[in-house]
Design an enzyme around this catalytic site. Structure first.
Site, PDB file in Angstrom:
ATOM      1  N   ARG A   1       0.842  -1.198   0.000  1.00  0.00           N
ATOM      2  CA  ARG A   1       0.000   0.000   0.000  1.00  0.00           C
ATOM      3  C   ARG A   1       0.877   1.249   0.000  1.00  0.00           C
ATOM      4  O   ARG A   1       0.577   2.231  -0.688  1.00  0.00           O
ATOM      5  CB  ARG A   1      -0.945  -0.004   1.209  1.00  0.00           C
ATOM      6  CG  ARG A   1      -2.055  -1.029   1.120  1.00  0.00           C
ATOM      7  CD  ARG A   1      -3.013  -0.917   2.283  1.00  0.00           C
ATOM      8  NE  ARG A   1      -3.854   0.283   2.182  1.00  0.00           N
ATOM      9  CZ  ARG A   1      -4.681   0.689   3.152  1.00  0.00           C
ATOM     10  NH1 ARG A   1      -4.763   0.005   4.285  1.00  0.00           N
ATOM     11  NH2 ARG A   1      -5.409   1.773   2.987  1.00  0.00           N
TER      12      ARG A   1
ATOM     13  N   CYS B   1      -1.465   5.498   9.434  1.00  0.00           N
ATOM     14  CA  CYS B   1      -1.781   4.257   8.715  1.00  0.00           C
ATOM     15  C   CYS B   1      -2.912   4.592   7.750  1.00  0.00           C
ATOM     16  O   CYS B   1      -2.896   5.661   7.147  1.00  0.00           O
ATOM     17  CB  CYS B   1      -2.145   3.137   9.694  1.00  0.00           C
ATOM     18  SG  CYS B   1      -3.554   3.527  10.760  1.00  0.00           S
TER      19      CYS B   1
END
Length: 282
Positions: free
Chosen positions: A177, A235
């Protein structure tokens, strides 16, 4: 700061009414963990709904899991039966990845002693310790949240940290990611420019327990988190990043949380997004 407790120590404390266990069963794929909780949980554990009690979805523009307000979190703590002086242990079934959010919020609310069960429910089962079924409804507590116990950065402050050589911004998401190869939920793929990839899963061993402190210390030092510069973590939505803050606390490093995280950043068109590995990285 005590961060962790092992299964044997928790089991020895369960007879103490001042020990409160919070079951934070949640994942992105299965956000409602109540059925799993009812099917088997640590005796006396109270279920915590991450989406409704550890976040405020009425807030707009602040990411996918905005922090709850003091009043709402006070109500949640009282529903859990918390009273000043209690030892609180947060538990999940994913190595602390969701329980870390409860740990962080309680620290932020000024709670003196809150721990993560090291290894989570897997460690409890591995030790042959009992589970109970059904639901626990404790007597209401009288705890009050007083936010400010943990450092927080906003979007602009996270940007400044990532852009400055004097600061470190860690990206706690999976490396793919960070590199922008996949993005399952946010509108743009990649990472905040200047952030350092530090997947939260790297805090744990194959058994789901936190790595030894000396190993964690070396890991974070290699990422530039050595205590000499301001440090923050993000995150996807501020959940797994709390686990990273806990891992840093294990080795005595203070880190701010960017609660909006990439879910906020990627929704602001004027904020740039970088892709690919770090310079010199994989």
């Amino acid at each position: 700061m005590h961060v962790l407790i092992d299964a044997a120590d928790l089991a020895a404390r369960l007879g103490d009414p001042r020990t409160v266990v919070l079951d934070v069963r949640w994942t992105l794929a299965e956000p409602d963990g109540r059925d799993a909780y009812r099917a088997g949980h640590i005796p006396g554990a109270v279920y915590v709904d991450l989406d409704t009690e550890l976040a405020d979805h009425s807030a707009t523009g602040e990411g996918r899991h905005p922090l709850p307000g003091e009043a709402a979190f006070t109500a949640a703590m009282r529903r859990w039966g918390l009273r000043d002086g209690d030892l609180v242990v947060a538990v999940d079934d994913v190595g602390g990845m969701s329980a870390g959010r409860a740990w962080w919020l309680l620290r932020h609310a000024g709670w003196r002693d809150v721990r993560l069960l090291d290894g989570g429910l897997a460690a409890w089962r591995e030790a042959g310790l009992p589970l109970e079924t059904g639901e626990v409804v404790p007597d209401p507590g009288d705890a009050t949240a007083r936010f400010g116990g943990m450092p927080v950065v906003d979007l602009d402050e996270a940007d400044a940290l990532a852009s400055a050589e004097a600061g470190v911004l860690l990206d706690a998401r999976a490396a793919e990611r960070y590199r922008g190869e996949v993005e399952p939920i946010d509108p743009r793929a990649g990472h905040i420019p200047g952030a350092v990839s530090a997947p939260t899963t790297g805090n744990l061993g194959a058994d789901g327990r936190f790595l030894p402190a000396e190993v964690l210390r070396d890991r974070f030092a290699a990422l530039g988190a050595d205590g000499r510069h301001p440090l923050a973590v993000y995150c996807g939505s501020g959940v797994n990043a709390a686990h990273q803050v806990a891992a840093l606390a294990v080795v005595g490093l203070d880190a701010a949380l960017y609660p909006g995280s990439f879910s906020q950043w990627s929704n602001v068109p004027e904020r740039p997004v970088a892709a690919g590995p770090e310079p010199g990285g994989d």
